[in-house]
Design a protein around this motif. Structure first.
Motif, PDB file in Angstrom:
ATOM      1  N   GLU A  38       0.821  -1.210   0.000  1.00 19.88           N
ATOM      2  CA  GLU A  38       0.000   0.000   0.000  1.00 19.88           C
ATOM      3  C   GLU A  38       0.860   1.268   0.000  1.00 19.88           C
ATOM      4  OE1 GLU A  38      -2.521  -0.400   3.388  1.00 19.88           O
ATOM      5  OE2 GLU A  38      -4.049  -1.541   2.304  1.00 19.88           O
ATOM      6  N   THR A  39       2.139   1.125   0.382  1.00 23.67           N
ATOM      7  CA  THR A  39       3.021   2.290   0.464  1.00 23.67           C
ATOM      8  C   THR A  39       3.729   2.563  -0.854  1.00 23.67           C
ATOM      9  OG1 THR A  39       3.384   1.936   2.832  1.00 23.67           O
ATOM     10  CG2 THR A  39       5.023   3.254   1.657  1.00 23.67           C
ATOM     11  N   ALA A  40       4.224   1.506  -1.507  1.00 13.84           N
ATOM     12  CA  ALA A  40       5.028   1.669  -2.715  1.00 13.84           C
ATOM     13  C   ALA A  40       4.216   2.310  -3.830  1.00 13.84           C
ATOM     14  CB  ALA A  40       5.566   0.322  -3.165  1.00 13.84           C
ATOM     15  N   LEU A  41       4.799   3.303  -4.473  1.00 15.25           N
ATOM     16  CA  LEU A  41       4.109   4.008  -5.554  1.00 15.25           C
ATOM     17  C   LEU A  41       4.276   3.308  -6.897  1.00 15.25           C
ATOM     18  CD1 LEU A  41       5.073   7.694  -4.627  1.00 15.25           C
ATOM     19  CD2 LEU A  41       2.983   6.447  -4.045  1.00 15.25           C
ATOM     20  N   ASP A  42       5.294   2.495  -7.027  1.00 12.18           N
ATOM     21  CA  ASP A  42       5.582   1.846  -8.308  1.00 12.18           C
ATOM     22  C   ASP A  42       5.408   0.339  -8.144  1.00 12.18           C
ATOM     23  OD1 ASP A  42       6.518   0.918 -10.704  1.00 12.18           O
ATOM     24  OD2 ASP A  42       8.378   2.062 -10.694  1.00 12.18           O
ATOM     25  N   SER A  43       4.317  -0.199  -8.667  1.00 15.65           N
ATOM     26  CA  SER A  43       4.061  -1.629  -8.530  1.00 15.65           C
ATOM     27  C   SER A  43       5.101  -2.462  -9.263  1.00 15.65           C
ATOM     28  CB  SER A  43       2.662  -1.968  -9.052  1.00 15.65           C
ATOM     29  OG  SER A  43       2.548  -1.636 -10.423  1.00 15.65           O
ATOM     30  N   GLU A  44       5.737  -1.883 -10.281  1.00 18.15           N
ATOM     31  CA  GLU A  44       6.759  -2.625 -11.016  1.00 18.15           C
ATOM     32  C   GLU A  44       7.958  -2.930 -10.114  1.00 18.15           C
ATOM     33  OE1 GLU A  44       8.280  -4.806 -13.921  1.00 18.15           O
ATOM     34  OE2 GLU A  44       6.315  -3.818 -14.005  1.00 18.15           O
ATOM     35  N   GLN A  45       8.279  -1.993  -9.204  1.00 18.11           N
ATOM     36  CA  GLN A  45       9.385  -2.232  -8.279  1.00 18.11           C
ATOM     37  C   GLN A  45       9.059  -3.358  -7.300  1.00 18.11           C
ATOM     38  OE1 GLN A  45      12.369  -1.032  -8.521  1.00 18.11           O
ATOM     39  NE2 GLN A  45      11.842   0.278 -10.250  1.00 18.11           N
ATOM     40  N   LEU A  46       7.760  -3.498  -6.942  1.00 16.53           N
ATOM     41  CA  LEU A  46       7.363  -4.615  -6.081  1.00 16.53           C
ATOM     42  C   LEU A  46       7.588  -5.942  -6.796  1.00 16.53           C
ATOM     43  CD1 LEU A  46       4.037  -3.299  -4.497  1.00 16.53           C
ATOM     44  CD2 LEU A  46       6.333  -3.295  -3.513  1.00 16.53           C
ATOM     45  N   LYS A  47       7.264  -5.991  -8.088  1.00 14.95           N
ATOM     46  CA  LYS A  47       7.500  -7.222  -8.854  1.00 14.95           C
ATOM     47  C   LYS A  47       8.983  -7.558  -8.894  1.00 14.95           C
ATOM     48  CE  LYS A  47       3.539  -6.335 -11.897  1.00 14.95           C
ATOM     49  NZ  LYS A  47       3.120  -6.059 -13.304  1.00 14.95           N
ATOM     50  N   VAL A  48       9.808  -6.520  -9.106  1.00 17.57           N
ATOM     51  CA  VAL A  48      11.256  -6.735  -9.121  1.00 17.57           C
ATOM     52  C   VAL A  48      11.708  -7.270  -7.757  1.00 17.57           C
ATOM     53  CG1 VAL A  48      13.497  -5.600  -9.283  1.00 17.57           C
ATOM     54  CG2 VAL A  48      11.674  -4.995 -10.887  1.00 17.57           C
ATOM     55  N   GLY A  49      11.181  -6.666  -6.687  1.00 16.37           N
ATOM     56  CA  GLY A  49      11.555  -7.100  -5.346  1.00 16.37           C
ATOM     57  C   GLY A  49      11.175  -8.549  -5.075  1.00 16.37           C
ATOM     58  N   ARG A  50       9.969  -8.939  -5.519  1.00 21.65           N
ATOM     59  CA  ARG A  50       9.556 -10.331  -5.323  1.00 21.65           C
ATOM     60  C   ARG A  50      10.486 -11.287  -6.061  1.00 21.65           C
ATOM     61  NH1 ARG A  50       4.168  -8.200  -5.525  1.00 21.65           N
ATOM     62  NH2 ARG A  50       4.049  -8.519  -7.784  1.00 21.65           N
ATOM     63  N   ARG A  51      10.853 -10.917  -7.299  1.00 23.33           N
ATOM     64  CA  ARG A  51      11.733 -11.798  -8.068  1.00 23.33           C
ATOM     65  C   ARG A  51      13.116 -11.911  -7.399  1.00 23.33           C
ATOM     66  NH1 ARG A  51       9.679  -8.658 -12.696  1.00 23.33           N
ATOM     67  NH2 ARG A  51       7.928  -9.798 -13.605  1.00 23.33           N
ATOM     68  N   LEU A  52      13.645 -10.789  -6.911  1.00 20.96           N
ATOM     69  CA  LEU A  52      14.948 -10.820  -6.245  1.00 20.96           C
ATOM     70  C   LEU A  52      14.892 -11.676  -4.980  1.00 20.96           C
ATOM     71  CD1 LEU A  52      16.089  -7.085  -6.582  1.00 20.96           C
ATOM     72  CD2 LEU A  52      16.919  -9.059  -7.876  1.00 20.96           C
TER      73      LEU A  52
END
Length: 428
Positions: A38-52
């Motif tokens: 809910e905090t992150a503004l860029d959902s694409e960065q969340l996807k990157v984080g999950r993959r890492l």
């Protein structure tokens, strides 16, 4: 308040890759991830984080009051120090938390069992203490100079969710108190006279005299008897095989089966209640007639009773057999997934799509055809069904019918893998 410097930092070794499984299995771990998402503004960065995080790119995690830290290796193999900050509780808030914990011994016992029951969080919130982070509470800092959550800080948060699953004391350390120091404070406060304790925010209403205390101080009263042990097996109902003919419309065999199933259910409820203790008991919702027919059919009824259940439920023999399989896998929740087809919309749809996209590497992701809450694997006899609670249930095709193939999972890849392994097991 005494601080315990040696208890103010914990370092956890790097966790192995999390391929094919969700990051948070407990409700408090999921609340942590909700605060991140809910905090992150860029959902694409969340996807990157999950993959890492899934790939094991997060190094050893250091947890200190107000901060978690790890070195995260990005997709380009460049290592960055990632920090996530969480506001510590004030001394006044810790005083109120300790007062609450002393009043409710079950809260401390749950923490020592590495559990965080909802009523602990609710009781703390009632006293103005927010243990779990909310939207905007997880503040990122990263060596890549991103001003918002980047893939590195997101990966750190996803990895910490796994640590929180194992030990909720990790969250309390972030809020400012290590496990040993917190338990020492609780012990000292419990031993202190009532007059020496800080006054609570609101005066508590008198609740009477504790029964155990009254018996312990009363020499003339007899001791309480020990609780009776639960019988090893359910009781055996009386036989209805008598010389007296039954009344019209009464079937003795069916009544004997119902009585036996009732005794078995009563035995289960009693065992669960004594095992859980009064603070952990949760009232079970009553079953509908249709659900109860499936429950009875799962108890291996006589052939004539099974025939009546198949007809009365409206499922027929094959349908009832499938429903019984679902019941064994997950009870009422599994039946709902078997019977209901509903439209996934809004936030639920967005979360489902994100879970499906991140569950597999791009080159291994199966092709799925969606209809309602069901995603069918194209070219293979596999299907995923989304429950209303956000869990994924695996199904496989048998003789032109979709049947349950395993229990639920938070991660769609894990669920689908269990369906495939069940199919391979049967083929062998």
């Amino acid at each position: 308040m005494t601080r315990y410097d040696g208890d103010q930092e914990r370092t956890f070794a790097a966790l192995p890759p999390a391929r094919g499984r969700g990051f948070a299995q407990t409700w408090w771990g999921q609340a942590w991830l909700k605060a991140l998402e809910e905090t992150a503004l860029d959902s694409e960065q969340l996807k990157v984080g999950r993959r890492l995080a899934r790939a094991g790119a997060v190094g050893a995690v250091s947890v200190r009051p107000g901060r978690i830290t790890a070195v995260v290796q990005g997709r380009d193999r460049t290592a960055h120090r990632a920090d996530v900050l969480l506001e510590e509780l004030t001394e006044d808030q810790w005083d109120r938390f300790l007062d609450m914990a002393v009043e409710h011994a079950g809260h401390v016992a749950a923490l020592l069992d590495r559990e965080m029951p909802p009523h602990l969080v609710e009781d703390a919130a009632a006293r103005g203490i927010e243990l779990l982070p909310g939207m905007g509470d997880l503040e990122p800092e990263c060596g890549c100079d991103a001003w918002d959550h980047c893939g590195h800080t997101a990966a750190l948060c996803y990895q910490v969710a796994r640590l929180l699953d194992q030990d909720p004391f990790v969250l309390l350390l972030m809020r400012g108190r290590g496990e040993r120091g917190l338990l020492n404070d609780l012990q000292a406060r419990s031993a202190a006279p009532t007059s020496d304790r800080p006054a609570p925010c609101e005066p508590a209403e008198p609740e009477g005299v504790d029964a155990a205390e009254a018996y312990a101080t009363g020499d003339i009263l007899p001791p309480l008897p020990a609780l009776p042990e639960v019988p090893a097996e359910p009781g055996v109902p009386p036989s209805l095989d008598t010389e007296t003919p039954p009344a019209p419309g009464v079937e003795p065999a069916a009544l004997e089966f119902l009585a036996a199933r009732t005794a078995a259910e009563a035995h289960r409820l009693l065992s669960d209640a004594l095992r859980a203790g009064p603070e952990q008991q949760v009232a079970e919702a009553g079953l509908t007639p249709s659900q109860d027919m499936v429950r009875l059919a799962a108890g291996s009824p006589p052939a004539d009773v099974a025939e009546r259940l198949a007809d009365g439920s409206g499922r027929g023999h094959e349908g009832l057999e499938t429903a019984v399989r679902a019941w064994h896998l997950g009870g009422v929740a599994a039946l709902a997934v078997l019977d209901e087809e509903w439209t996934v919309e809004g936030e639920a749809l967005a979360r489902a799509r994100a879970a499906l996209e991140s569950a597999w590497d791009e080159d291994k992701r199966p092709t799925l055809r969606a209809r309602g809450n069901r995603w069918t694997v194209v070219g293979a006899p596999g299907q995923l069904r989304l429950g209303r609670d956000g869990r994924w249930w695996p199904y496989r095709e048998e003789r032109g019918r979709w049947v349950p193939a395993g229990g639920p999972a938070r991660d769609p890849a894990t669920a689908l893998a269990s369906a495939r392994s069940a199919t391979e097991e049967e083929e062998r």
